[in-house]
Every structure is written in C-alpha cells, then in structure tokens.
Scaffold this active site. Structure first.
Site, PDB file in Angstrom:
ATOM      1  N   GLU A 102     -25.726 160.355 -18.196  1.00 61.12           N
ATOM      2  CA  GLU A 102     -26.458 158.890 -18.478  1.00 61.12           C
ATOM      3  C   GLU A 102     -25.869 158.318 -19.866  1.00 61.12           C
ATOM      4  O   GLU A 102     -25.771 159.264 -21.026  1.00 61.12           O
ATOM      5  CB  GLU A 102     -27.816 158.935 -18.458  1.00 61.12           C
ATOM      6  N   ASP A 103     -25.896 156.965 -19.873  1.00 62.42           N
ATOM      7  CA  ASP A 103     -25.376 156.492 -21.489  1.00 62.42           C
ATOM      8  C   ASP A 103     -26.619 156.643 -22.380  1.00 62.42           C
ATOM      9  O   ASP A 103     -26.511 157.045 -23.504  1.00 62.42           O
ATOM     10  CB  ASP A 103     -24.680 155.085 -21.223  1.00 62.42           C
ATOM     11  N   ASP A 106     -33.912 154.927 -22.798  1.00 65.42           N
ATOM     12  CA  ASP A 106     -34.896 153.844 -23.556  1.00 65.42           C
ATOM     13  C   ASP A 106     -36.276 154.317 -23.146  1.00 65.42           C
ATOM     14  O   ASP A 106     -36.898 155.257 -23.743  1.00 65.42           O
ATOM     15  CB  ASP A 106     -34.528 152.589 -23.188  1.00 65.42           C
ATOM     16  N   PHE A 155     -31.166 147.597 -30.095  1.00 67.35           N
ATOM     17  CA  PHE A 155     -30.251 147.347 -28.735  1.00 67.35           C
ATOM     18  C   PHE A 155     -28.993 147.585 -29.285  1.00 67.35           C
ATOM     19  O   PHE A 155     -28.455 147.112 -30.303  1.00 67.35           O
ATOM     20  CB  PHE A 155     -30.399 145.833 -28.236  1.00 67.35           C
ATOM     21  N   ARG A 168     -18.336 146.806 -23.543  1.00 69.52           N
ATOM     22  CA  ARG A 168     -18.103 148.068 -22.834  1.00 69.52           C
ATOM     23  C   ARG A 168     -17.082 148.745 -23.455  1.00 69.52           C
ATOM     24  O   ARG A 168     -16.843 150.024 -23.513  1.00 69.52           O
ATOM     25  CB  ARG A 168     -18.272 147.943 -21.401  1.00 69.52           C
TER      26      ARG A 168
HETATM   27  P1  IMP Z   1     -35.000 152.796 -19.466  1.00 67.44           P
HETATM   28  O1  IMP Z   1     -35.225 152.797 -17.949  1.00 67.44           O
HETATM   29  O2  IMP Z   1     -35.746 152.120 -20.150  1.00 67.44           O
HETATM   30  O3  IMP Z   1     -34.941 154.264 -20.135  1.00 67.44           O
HETATM   31  O4  IMP Z   1     -33.376 152.053 -19.668  1.00 67.44           O
HETATM   32  C1  IMP Z   1     -32.286 152.471 -19.399  1.00 67.44           C
HETATM   33  C2  IMP Z   1     -31.542 151.483 -19.109  1.00 67.44           C
HETATM   34  O5  IMP Z   1     -31.404 150.342 -19.733  1.00 67.44           O
HETATM   35  C3  IMP Z   1     -29.901 152.121 -19.420  1.00 67.44           C
HETATM   36  O6  IMP Z   1     -29.255 153.049 -18.210  1.00 67.44           O
HETATM   37  C4  IMP Z   1     -29.024 150.975 -20.030  1.00 67.44           C
HETATM   38  O7  IMP Z   1     -28.451 150.350 -18.745  1.00 67.44           O
HETATM   39  C5  IMP Z   1     -30.202 149.932 -20.197  1.00 67.44           C
HETATM   40  N1  IMP Z   1     -30.441 149.945 -21.710  1.00 67.44           N
HETATM   41  C6  IMP Z   1     -31.474 150.575 -22.509  1.00 67.44           C
HETATM   42  N2  IMP Z   1     -31.357 149.937 -23.786  1.00 67.44           N
HETATM   43  C7  IMP Z   1     -30.028 149.716 -23.910  1.00 67.44           C
HETATM   44  C8  IMP Z   1     -29.263 149.325 -25.182  1.00 67.44           C
HETATM   45  O8  IMP Z   1     -29.641 149.541 -26.233  1.00 67.44           O
HETATM   46  N3  IMP Z   1     -28.106 148.715 -24.692  1.00 67.44           N
HETATM   47  C9  IMP Z   1     -27.502 148.523 -23.707  1.00 67.44           C
HETATM   48  N4  IMP Z   1     -28.093 149.016 -22.358  1.00 67.44           N
HETATM   49  C10 IMP Z   1     -29.478 149.419 -22.747  1.00 67.44           C
HETATM   50 MG    MG Z   2     -27.286 153.233 -17.803  1.00 66.68          MG
END
Ligand code: IMP
Ligand code: MG
Length: 181
Positions: A102-103, A106, A155, A168
């Site tokens: 995963e990238d 959050d 962010f 990207r």
């Molecule tokens: P989570 O479900 O809250 O953990 O969010 C994960 C997904 O939200 C990631 O796979 C990203 O696609 C997107 N995301 C969360 N934070 C960022 C950020 O700072 N920049 C860009 N995408 C984000």
């Molecule tokens: Mg992602």
C-alpha cells in the site's frame, strides 16, 4: 523543487527521492531475509502504489508472484456504511504468503477492509508493507509488518500519491502547507 502547486494548493518537500529509495532498499533487504522460503505473492493496491511497488519489487531476490488490485468504495446495502470492495484477484491465494503493498495508511480502514477480504481466499499468512504511515491517526492494533516512513498528519502527494488525480508522477513526496486545508 522545494515547493509545488497543484490546483489551488501549495505543497512543500517532505521526503526526497534519495531518502525514499534508501528506505525501500532497507525494506527489500528485510523481505529478502524474511520471505525467501515462502511461496509469496505480492498484491499491490492501485493506483497510489505503482511507484513504490516498482522500486521495491526490482530489489526482491526470490521468486514471487506479483499482482495488483483496486478498491472500489460503495454503499453497503444494510448498514449504510461505506465498504471498500476488492477488484481484480485472479490468482490462487490459498496456502500462500500474501504481502499487501500500500502507498499510505491513514485511518487504516482501507487496509482493514482489504485484509478481511483477502482472508476469505485462505492464504497461509498475510503481511502488510506500506510506504507511509500517518501514525498519529492510525490507532488500530493491527500490525503493519513493513513501514517506510511514519509521517505527521498532513495530506501528501507525489511518488504515486495524488491530489485531485495530479502529482502521482513526482519523484519526491510533498506535504500540504500548514493552514492550507
Ligand atoms: P485510510 O482508509 O484512512 O487508511 O486511507 C487510505 C487511503 O486514502 C489511501 O490508500 C489513499 O488512497 C488515501 N489517502 C490517505 N491519506 C492520503 C494522503 O495524504 N494523500 C493522498 N492520498 C491519501
Ligand atoms: Mg492507496
């Protein structure tokens, strides 16, 4: 470049390409030690992971399969809660070691949904490798096996990550400037 603009937002440099590559080298070394005797399939979560996956996987020295999935958000019929559904698993995962790439994590909701669905394919084990972890936000007990960087709650864009679909392609990672959102 220490500052970039995307649409109406300004972002400043957080992680240089050199630092990112160094950290990925370390993760690859750990994986080359940990996983060489397993039947491994890497599963990258698109779109954000494409750069991390490419740079990491070039450094993997054992035989492994590589595949990619997408997550689509849709409204759960009964609960009304948003559920993230996995699209694109064509390979047999039963009995294998699945490494999810995963990238960014959050809140952790996305990765938890993904893990739950992959469990349904009965792999031997599931591990998670993430480039960026927003550790102030992520409060789950779930262990993240490989973490590139623990970053503050800002962010970020670049190196696969986007704002409104842009950014990207950037080789560095940039964070939204304070007070911008
Ligand atoms: P989570 O479900 O809250 O953990 O969010 C994960 C997904 O939200 C990631 O796979 C990203 O696609 C997107 N995301 C969360 N934070 C960022 C950020 O700072 N920049 C860009 N995408 C984000
Ligand atoms: Mg992602």
């Amino acid at each position: 470049m220490s500052e970039i603009v995307i649409a109406d937002k300004r972002f400043s440099l957080l992680l240089t390409s050199e630092k990112i590559q160094q950290q990925i080298e370390l993760i690859a070394e750990l994986m080359n030690d940990d996983l060489k005797n397993h039947e491994v399939i890497f599963i990258g979560v698109l779109n954000g992971v494409f750069m991390f996956a490419a740079d990491l996987l070039k450094r993997i020295q054992f035989n492994a399969q590589i595949s990619f999935v997408k997550v689509s958000s849709y409204q759960g019929m009964e609960s009304g809660a948003k559920i993230k559904r996995l699209i694109g698993i064509d390979e047999e995962l039963k009995g294998k070691t699945v490494i999810i790439l995963e990238d960014i994590i959050d809140t952790g909701r996305t990765i938890e949904d993904i893990i739950e669905q992959i469990r349904g394919y009965r792999p031997e084990q599931i591990r998670v490798a993430v480039l960026l972890l927003k550790h102030e936000i992520y409060k789950s007990n779930l262990t993240i096996d490989y973490v590139g960087f623990r970053i503050p709650n800002r962010f970020v864009v670049g190196y696969g990550l986007d704002y409104l679909g842009y950014g990207r392609n950037l080789r560095n990672i940039y964070a939204l400037e304070e007070g911008e959102l």
